[in-house]
Design an enzyme around this catalytic site. Structure first.
Site, PDB file in Angstrom:
ATOM      1  N   GLY A   1     -13.157  14.971   2.699  1.00 54.94           N
ATOM      2  CA  GLY A   1     -14.357  14.615   1.952  1.00 54.94           C
ATOM      3  C   GLY A   1     -14.794  13.181   2.084  1.00 54.94           C
TER       4      GLY A   1
ATOM      5  NE  ARG B   1      -3.660   1.033   0.139  1.00 59.23           N
ATOM      6  CZ  ARG B   1      -4.752   1.385   0.801  1.00 59.23           C
ATOM      7  NH1 ARG B   1      -5.454   0.490   1.446  1.00 59.23           N
ATOM      8  NH2 ARG B   1      -5.159   2.634   0.804  1.00 59.23           N
ATOM      9  CE  LYS B   2      -2.536   6.665   2.140  1.00 55.91           C
ATOM     10  NZ  LYS B   2      -3.344   7.878   1.918  1.00 55.91           N
TER      11      LYS B   2
ATOM     12  CB  CYS C   1      -6.730  13.548   1.734  1.00 56.76           C
ATOM     13  SG  CYS C   1      -6.612  12.044   0.743  1.00 56.76           S
ATOM     14  N   GLY C   2      -7.573  15.091   4.520  1.00 54.59           N
ATOM     15  CA  GLY C   2      -7.587  16.319   5.306  1.00 54.59           C
ATOM     16  C   GLY C   2      -7.155  16.122   6.747  1.00 54.59           C
TER      17      GLY C   2
END
Length: 592
Positions: free
Chosen positions: A505, A247-248, A510-511
């Site tokens: 979102g 994964r990342k 990501c936020g």
């Protein structure tokens, strides 16, 4: 005192004790450390690498392919980096989009494999358009690079814009498929790369945004972040040894007591520490966010010298690459491997992949102050270089147009050394401003109208991900809504101390809502009439800095149309905000 412009490849010389040739080419939930100390009994067969080298790329072995996820099957069908290394991108870019989509391989190329090159197809809402994500180690860039990116954005008219991300880099929106080869060439010409910035790759290395200019910094993180980025991408040529992770994977190097780098949410974090008179880093591992789980990084009980920053990163990545699971994508981040092996077995696996086959135990001589009030970098602050200051500028929710980028580049040249620094809070720092030029700089219309060095209390801590305007995974619109609601909250309340409000979102976060004082995660819910509408789950209590920890869910599924009074009440009850009286002309007056 002359200060030269600093780009990604140009840094002050590393301190003498750090110097050694570092290899840039590789061979072919919030928990305490005590909760991961005990290593479970691990079957020796489990420690067999699940991947092998074939044709210059790492692939999953036949015996481990029975329950792999669809993304792993896609990588087996065609190695994504072949688009670059076999020049497949030129053929792909020259093919009409409808022809590309006529085959599964073509569709997978534009929707998935191009992410290895840094291009993300925004099929939802922006079919045929791509987002370009850059690598920008430590968030350091130049006016020349910024101006070049502004020209790319400008070329896409109303479809183009740029965002500063929560990993100190740029995302450029509006890109079309035929332009990708020339964009890649243009990036290389100015010392930038977008390679390996998406999917199962190492993300942008984060460092102290005040590196090299902060009078109170512990260590200049720029050389380390640059070396890590060069290693991961093989000096921007593409590094197939690291393009097939489960994964990342995120990495940061801490250089400040303020922990601007957010080490507790990175897969690998370097924490400054001395040992026996030598400078180096204690190691944290495993921090991550995902829709199903969030976990803080835990100590690996390891210390490395400054010389071994890249070898340690290589060893950790190879351990993860070799042993990480490749089934359920929600259970393939590195912390799941740490859970399975136990921290001591994980440490041993990393150790045997080090060049000297040895890892020193963690040092008790940590250099980060435990009790430290995190400083605000927005505004004007003196540098360690006498007669110079840096100016932190607020970029509302990190969104810029081409015109903004051109003006910021010019500002950096006119008043600084032509350098700009991006931050994980989506803001920009202009360093190396002569004190004699500060007054003129602060009088610039751009700083008064658009990018204030002294934003309002709530705007200062506002962060928002891309949202549904451009991101196909986002459930709700974020950026415009975050600005609108924050403005209305400030009209109703007097907020005496900074409160960090983050919007994301979707559950991918990501936020980074879990590190915010108040986090708002997009969801779908029902309003009072029972109709499906956009909403948020509210998180509370995230901390950054010396007492960092993740926030917890406070309230689920609040319709966005009903969010304003919820935020007002939270700020009054939890953060000491005071109500204002609103008169008939919509003028706000402070209450008693």
């Amino acid at each position: 005192m002359a200060l030269s412009s600093t780009c990604m490849q140009q840094f002050p010389a590393m301190p003498k004790q750090f110097r050694r040739r570092l290899p840039l080419r590789v061979s072919l939930t919030s928990r305490s450390s005590q909760e991961v100390e005990a290593s479970p009994a691990v079957n020796l067969g489990r420690l067999e690498p699940r991947v092998e080298m074939e044709g210059g790329y790492w692939i999953v072995k036949d015996k481990f392919r029975t329950r792999i996820n669809p993304q792993e099957k896609l990588k087996l069908e065609k190695e994504p980096m072949r688009l670059l290394m076999d020049e497949g991108i030129k053929k792909l870019a020259a093919t009409p989009l409808d022809e590309v989509e006529a085959t599964k391989v073509g569709k997978d190329d534009i929707d998935v494999r191009l992410k290895w090159l840094g291009f993300f197809h925004r099929r939802k809402h922006q079919y045929g358009r791509f987002m370009l994500r850059l690598k920008l180690p430590n968030g350091v860039t130049t006016s020349e690079q910024t101006r070049h990116l502004a020209r790319v954005v400008e070329g896409y008219g109303s479809e183009g814009c740029a965002d500063i991300t929560t990993r100190q880099n740029w995302q450029i929106r509006g890109v079309r498929l035929p332009d990708i080869p020339s964009i890649l060439d243009g990036l290389a010409a100015i010392g930038l790369t977008s390679l390996q910035s998406g999917m199962d790759n190492v993300r942008n290395p984060v460092g102290n945004p005040l590196a090299g200019i902060d009078p109170l910094e512990i260590v200049d993180t720029r050389p380390f972040a640059s070396l890590l980025s060069s290693f991961v991408t093989a000096n921007s040529r593409g590094n197939p040894s690291l393009t097939n992770l489960p994964r990342k994977w995120n990495v940061c190097v801490v250089g400040s007591h303020d922990l601007y780098e957010h080490p507790h949410i990175n897969d690998l974090a370097y924490m400054p520490a001395n040992k026996d008179g030598r400078f180096g880093f204690n190691i944290l591992v495993g921090g991550f966010f995902s829709p199903k789980r969030c976990a803080e990084a835990v100590p690996l009980d390891a210390w490395v010298s400054a010389d071994d920053v890249v070898p340690l990163c290589k060893a950790v990545l190879e351990t993860y690459r070799d042993l990480g699971t490749r089934g359920n994508r929600q259970k393939t981040r590195m912390m799941w491997l740490i859970d399975e092996l136990g921290i001591e077995t994980m440490r041993k696996e990393v150790e045997q992949r080090m060049p000297q086959l040895k890892l020193e135990r963690a040092s008790p001589e940590e250099l980060v102050e435990k009790k430290w009030e995190r400083r605000d970098y927005l505004g004007v602050h003196p540098q360690k270089q006498s007669g110079f200051s840096f100016v932190g500028l607020h970029v509302p929710v990190g969104r810029l147009q081409a015109e903004d980028m051109f003006k910021l580049a010019q500002l950096a040249e006119d008043y600084g050394s032509g350098e700009l620094r991006l931050t994980v809070e989506q803001n920009i720092i202009i360093p190396n401003v002569e004190d004699s030029k500060l007054r003129a700089m602060l009088d610039e219309p751009l700083l008064k109208e658009r990018f204030s060095p002294s934003p309002s209390t709530l705007m200062k801590g506002l962060v928002a991900c891309t949202g549904s305007q451009f991101c196909g995974q986002a459930i709700i619109e974020t950026k415009a809504r975050a600005l609108r609601i924050t403005e209305e909250v400030e009209r109703r309340l007097t907020v005496a101390k900074p409160v960090r409000i983050h919007w994301t979102g979707c559950p991918n976060s990501c936020g980074q809502v879990q590190v915010a004082d108040i986090g708002l995660m997009g969801c779908l819910t029902r309003n009072a009439e029972g109709k499906v509408c956009e909403g948020v789950d509210v998180y509370l209590g995230g901390r950054i800095g010396s007492d960092s920890h993740l926030g917890e869910l406070y309230k689920k599924a609040v319709p966005c149309d009903d969010l304003l009074p919820v935020l007002v009440d939270l700020l009054v009850e939890k953060f000491g905000a005071l109500p204002r009286f609103i008169d008939d002309d919509n003028e706000a007056n402070e209450g008693p």
